[in-house]
Structures are given as structure tokens and as C-alpha cells.
Design a protein around this motif. Structure first.
Motif, short mmCIF file in Angstrom:
data_model
loop_
_atom_site.label_atom_id
_atom_site.label_comp_id
_atom_site.label_asym_id
_atom_site.label_seq_id
_atom_site.Cartn_x
_atom_site.Cartn_y
_atom_site.Cartn_z
N GLU A 291 0.82 -1.20 0.00
CA GLU A 291 0.00 0.00 0.00
C GLU A 291 0.87 1.27 0.00
O GLU A 291 2.06 1.23 0.33
N GLY A 292 0.25 2.37 -0.37
CA GLY A 292 0.82 3.71 -0.21
C GLY A 292 2.23 3.89 -0.71
O GLY A 292 2.61 3.47 -1.80
N GLY A 293 3.04 4.52 0.14
CA GLY A 293 4.41 4.83 -0.24
C GLY A 293 5.27 3.60 -0.46
O GLY A 293 6.26 3.66 -1.20
N SER A 294 4.91 2.48 0.17
CA SER A 294 5.68 1.25 -0.04
C SER A 294 5.50 0.74 -1.47
O SER A 294 6.47 0.34 -2.12
N LEU A 295 4.26 0.78 -1.96
CA LEU A 295 4.00 0.41 -3.36
C LEU A 295 4.66 1.40 -4.30
O LEU A 295 5.20 1.02 -5.35
N GLN B 225 -2.79 9.97 0.37
CA GLN B 225 -3.06 8.77 -0.41
C GLN B 225 -3.99 7.79 0.30
O GLN B 225 -4.40 6.78 -0.28
N ASP B 226 -4.31 8.08 1.55
CA ASP B 226 -5.13 7.16 2.34
C ASP B 226 -6.60 7.39 2.00
O ASP B 226 -7.28 8.22 2.61
N THR B 227 -7.07 6.65 1.00
CA THR B 227 -8.42 6.87 0.49
C THR B 227 -9.03 5.55 0.02
O THR B 227 -8.31 4.57 -0.21
N ASN C 221 -3.43 -4.76 -9.30
CA ASN C 221 -3.17 -4.79 -10.73
C ASN C 221 -3.16 -3.36 -11.27
O ASN C 221 -3.72 -2.45 -10.65
N ASN C 222 -2.48 -3.16 -12.39
CA ASN C 222 -2.34 -1.81 -12.96
C ASN C 222 -1.78 -0.85 -11.91
O ASN C 222 -2.44 0.11 -11.47
N VAL C 223 -0.55 -1.14 -11.47
CA VAL C 223 0.08 -0.40 -10.37
C VAL C 223 0.12 1.10 -10.63
O VAL C 223 -0.21 1.91 -9.74
N LYS C 224 0.50 1.50 -11.84
CA LYS C 224 0.60 2.93 -12.13
C LYS C 224 -0.74 3.63 -11.98
O LYS C 224 -0.85 4.70 -11.35
N TYR D 173 -4.28 7.07 -8.95
CA TYR D 173 -5.61 7.22 -8.36
C TYR D 173 -5.48 7.74 -6.92
O TYR D 173 -6.26 8.58 -6.47
N LYS D 174 -4.46 7.24 -6.22
CA LYS D 174 -4.29 7.62 -4.82
C LYS D 174 -3.47 8.90 -4.64
O LYS D 174 -3.80 9.74 -3.79
#
Length: 456
Positions: free
Chosen positions: A307-311, A402-404, A428-431, A436-437
Motif C-alpha cells: 500500500e501507499g508509499g511502499s507500493l 493517499q489514504d483513500t 493490478n495496474n500499479v501505475k 488514483y491515490k
């Protein structure tokens, strides 16, 4: 110390600084006597951590000064500042029990340094020319790391017994010019100026007497040197040494110590204000925690993802963002019951057999896995659930833009992405998920937290 010593105005050609000697075994008396007779255009300054005991016998002269860095109530602070006793444009760092062959040879070395100022920062004078060699040295301040590499061309650091001739103005720009081990300290701090040193084989120093030949004194000397080395790295903020042979030495936090930084305020760790990134030892601990958590969750059969910044770090380079200090994971709330580690409450944490601490966070409805009881570097695990095709949760971090909520379709199916050496589960579709976030261009345009300025 005589007060008039502080006010000396006569300029000298050279100041010899003797810092590397041991109180329990030294040859200072002989070293000082040999140097004193070479020229009256040279001062000798002996710097010690505390007042030498027993006192060192030497010729009474204003050209010989003993300086103790030890603070005492009766001593003026001026007498603990070695730079106040340097009245020359050049200094020579000399080891104990060495001497010069002649003043003429030293003048030649000084002349060479003057002519080579734009090429070299110092002239190295070997004691045994056949037993000195060069290494390249890079001090990456931002990464808290010193890197050594073998070199036959550029010489940033010299291994072996030697003296260092340099400009006084150069060492006074250092953070701590007289911290021991003096030679190592000089080379690390000097490397930030990006000027190499030159070994001058024409002018060599002579060895007066071998020191530490008795086994106990040799052991004691090596032990003290190791302590000084660790203290040097602590003072200069060095957490990792990468040697030319591939070996690594770590000097930061561990499973048995606290992490390297205090509580984070407004998502900006204190080290960012110092122009540095997360210490490598902290990232090492985080990576070990990630590997451990992923193994546990995978064995449980839980559905989880970065999630978030880790992704975001995974998408940029397959690693934790250089300035990040934790790792975030999302998990299906329904899958918590599959793992014994989540059968805890806010008052009862679990310490697993590998020393990792599983706890329910007090800040809200999520879980935290700490590296150890002492070292609180951690992975946060946020339980999500599907509501009308939208992934939501019960705790939101107001400071995390990004927490949404997001469409569950990003998780059907989950995909894989490289992260800290693992094939990590990811939307899926990481970018598209990250944009989105976070917003458009987030992968390509790194920014510090709470900053509008990009930092690559």
C-alpha cells in the motif's frame, strides 16, 4: 599552560601535530626531542584527550605545546582548542615514535604541496614506502555510508604508517579536525572536498622505535583503536562501511538497540532536515521485517498487498523509498482470522519466536509488526473490506493524502511486483492505482513528505 602561549603572534612555517599516541606506552619524549632540533621554524603541538600522566618530559620552549581536550573547571576553554596554537599555514600530522630525516626534505614537501594545491589536498609522507598503498574513498553523507574501493590512480586514503602534510585552512573546515583515529578521520572528512592526496616517496619519515611489541599492550592498543573508530563513525554519522573486498560493517541500530531516529512529526523524520535519508541500518531492519511478515501472511493464506508509499517505492525501484521509515500493507479484513498473529488486542502483544512484535495499534483499527521490543521500526497492516465494490476501512490517516477508498477491481486479480528482493503482492495496474491515490506523475516525480519540491 602559560597564558602568553595563546597570544603568540610569530608565524611559523610548519606545525607538527602529534595526536596518535597511547598514554600507557609511547615514545613522545624521544619524538619531541628529535623534531625540536630540526628547525626553529617549526612548532610541535601534542594533543591528548586528557592531561598526560605521568607528565611527559621535554625541553621548555614556546615551540612545544601540550593540549588536553579534557574539560576541567579550572581550565579556560581556550586551552582546549588546538587551532589556537597553530601559527603556521601548514600542519603535519605525525604518528608517535617517528621523525623527519631533515628540515630540507620537509621544505621540499611543503613546496610540492604549494605547487599542487589545485590537484591535491595533502602530501603523504610514508615511514616505510613499500608498506603503504592507496584506496579510493567515498563518503555518501546522505546515505550515512563510506565506500572503499581499490585504486591504482586516484588516492583518497593511504593504508600504512605515514604522516599527512596539509594546509591549516583545510583542516579547520572539517567538522572535527582532531578526532581519533586521526588519519582515518582526516581522509573521511577530506573526501567531501573531492581532492585526492599524493604519496611523496622522496621525503620519508623515519621510525624511532617499535611500539606495542608486548602482547598485552598490543591487544590494549587495538581495543582502544576499535573504540575510537566506532566513536568516529558515531560522531560523523556513519552507519555503514563498504569495503573494497565486498565486506560490510554496520554501526547503526540493531534488533537489540533503539532505532536511529525519534518520533516522527508531520511525516518528516528529523534526518530529512539534515539533508540525509533513512539510515541504511533502519532500512535493513525494515526489509527483514517485511520478509518475515510476508512469509507469515503467505503461510496463512491471507490476501494482502503493498500500500501507499511502499507500493510507490516498489514501482520506482523495487525498494523502500530512500527517506521512508515504515512499510504499509493492506489486507482483507475477512482474512485476519486465518492468522494466529492477529488474535490480539491493544493490551496484549505477541512476540513471535523470531523476536518480532505483533500488536494492535493504539492509533486506530490496524496492526503493527515491530522489528523487536527495543527497535520499533515497523510494518503497518491495514484491514480493508469491500463495500459495494469499493475497498474501505475504519481508520484513516488524515496526514496521508493517499489514504483513500479505491475500487476493489484493483485487487481482482492481485499481481506481483519486485520489492526488497521479493515478489510482493500488489494491485493490478500499479501505475493507475498509484495515480488514483497520489495523483498524476507520482512515480516519475519523487517528493519529500509535506514538500512541494521534487527530490530524486
Amino acid at each position: 599552560m602559560k597564558p602568553d602561549n595563546i597570544q603568540r603572534q610569530t608565524r611559523q612555517e610548519l606545525t607538527v601535530i602529534i595526536r596518535e599516541y597511547e598514554e600507557f606506552e609511547n615514545n613522545l619524549e624521544n619524538t619531541i626531542d628529535k623534531l625540536y632540533g630540526l628547525s626553529d621554524r617549526m612548532d610541535i603541538v601534542i594533543i591528548s584527550d586528557k592531561i598526560p600522566y605521568p607528565p611527559i618530559k621535554h625541553t621548555s620552549s614556546d615551540r612545544i605545546t601540550f593540549i588536553s581536550l579534557e574539560s576541567t573547571i579550572k581550565k579556560s576553554i581556550l586551552t582546549t582548542r588546538p587551532e589556537r596554537f597553530i601559527r603556521s599555514d601548514f600542519v603535519l600530522f605525525m604518528p608517535d615514535s617517528t621523525s623527519m630525516s631533515s628540515w630540507y626534505d620537509m621544505q621540499e614537501a611543503i613546496d610540492l604541496l604549494i605547487k599542487s594545491t589545485k590537484l591535491y589536498s595533502a602530501i603523504v609522507l610514508p615511514v616505510l614506502p613499500s608498506q603503504v598503498n592507496c584506496q579510493k574513498l567515498k563518503f555518501d553523507v546522505k546515505k550515512w555510508t563510506v565506500i572503499y574501493t581499490d585504486s591504482e590512480s586516484k588516492c583518497d586514503m593511504v593504508i600504512g604508517n605515514h604522516g599527512i602534510l596539509t594546509k591549516t585552512e583545510s583542516i579547520l573546515e572539517f567538522t572535527d579536525p582532531f578526532i581519533r583515529p586521526l588519519h582515518l578521520s582526516f581522509y573521511i572528512q577530506n573526501s567531501l572536498n573531492d581532492y585526492p592526496v599524493l604519496i611523496y616517496y622522496k621525503t620519508v619519515l623515519s621510525s624511532l622505535r617499535m611500539l606495542f611489541s608486548e602482547p598485552h599492550n598490543s591487544w590494549k592498543h587495538k581495543k582502544l583503536e576499535d573504540q575510537r573508530r566506532q566513536n568516529l563513525f558515531k560522531n560523523l554519522g556513519i552507519k555503514l562501511i563498504k569495503h573494497a573486498n565486498g565486506n560490510e560493517e554496520w554501526f547503526g541500530c540493531s534488533k537489540h538497540t533503539a532505532r536511529c531516529f525519534d518520533t516522527v512529526v508531520n511525516d518528516m523524520p528529523e534526518y530529512l532536515y539534515l539533508g540525509r535519508w533513512t539510515p541504511p541500518c533502519c532500512h535493513k531492519a525494515l526489509k527483514e521485517t517485511v520478509h518475515h511478515v510476508f512469509e507469515i501472511l503467505s503461510d496463512c493464506g491471507a490476501r494482502f498487498w503493498l500500500e501507499g508509499g511502499s507500493l510507490l517505492g516498489a514501482a520506482r525501484g523495487g525498494d523502500i523509498i530512500p527517506w521512508d521509515y515504515d512499510v504499509d500493507i493492506g489486507i482483507y479484513k475477512d482474512d485476519l482470522s486465518k492468522c494466529e498473529e492477529f488474535k490480539i488486542d491493544a493490551k496484549n502483544a505477541i512476540i513471535d519466536e523470531d523476536g518480532f512484535v505483533w500488536e494492535k495499534a493504539i492509533e486506530g483499527e490496524f496492526y503493527r509488526v515491530q522489528y523487536s521490543e527495543t527497535n520499533r521500526l515497523h510494518v503497518d497492516i491495514f484491514p480493508f473490506y469491500s463495500k459495494n465494490g469499493t475497498m474501505t476501512k475504519n481508520t484513516w490517516m488524515k496526514t496521508h493524502r493517499q489514504d483513500t477508498e479505491f475500487p476493489e477491481s484493483f485487487l481482482k486479480p492481485l499481481t506481483k511486483i519486485q520489492f526488497v528482493g521479493l515478489d510482493a503482492p500488489a494491485p493490478n495496474n500499479v501505475k493507475k492505482f498509484l495515480e488514483y491515490k497520489f495523483g498524476k506523475g507520482v512515480i516519475e516525480n519523487p517528493k519529500y513528505p509535506n514538500s512541494q519540491d521534487p527530490h530524486s
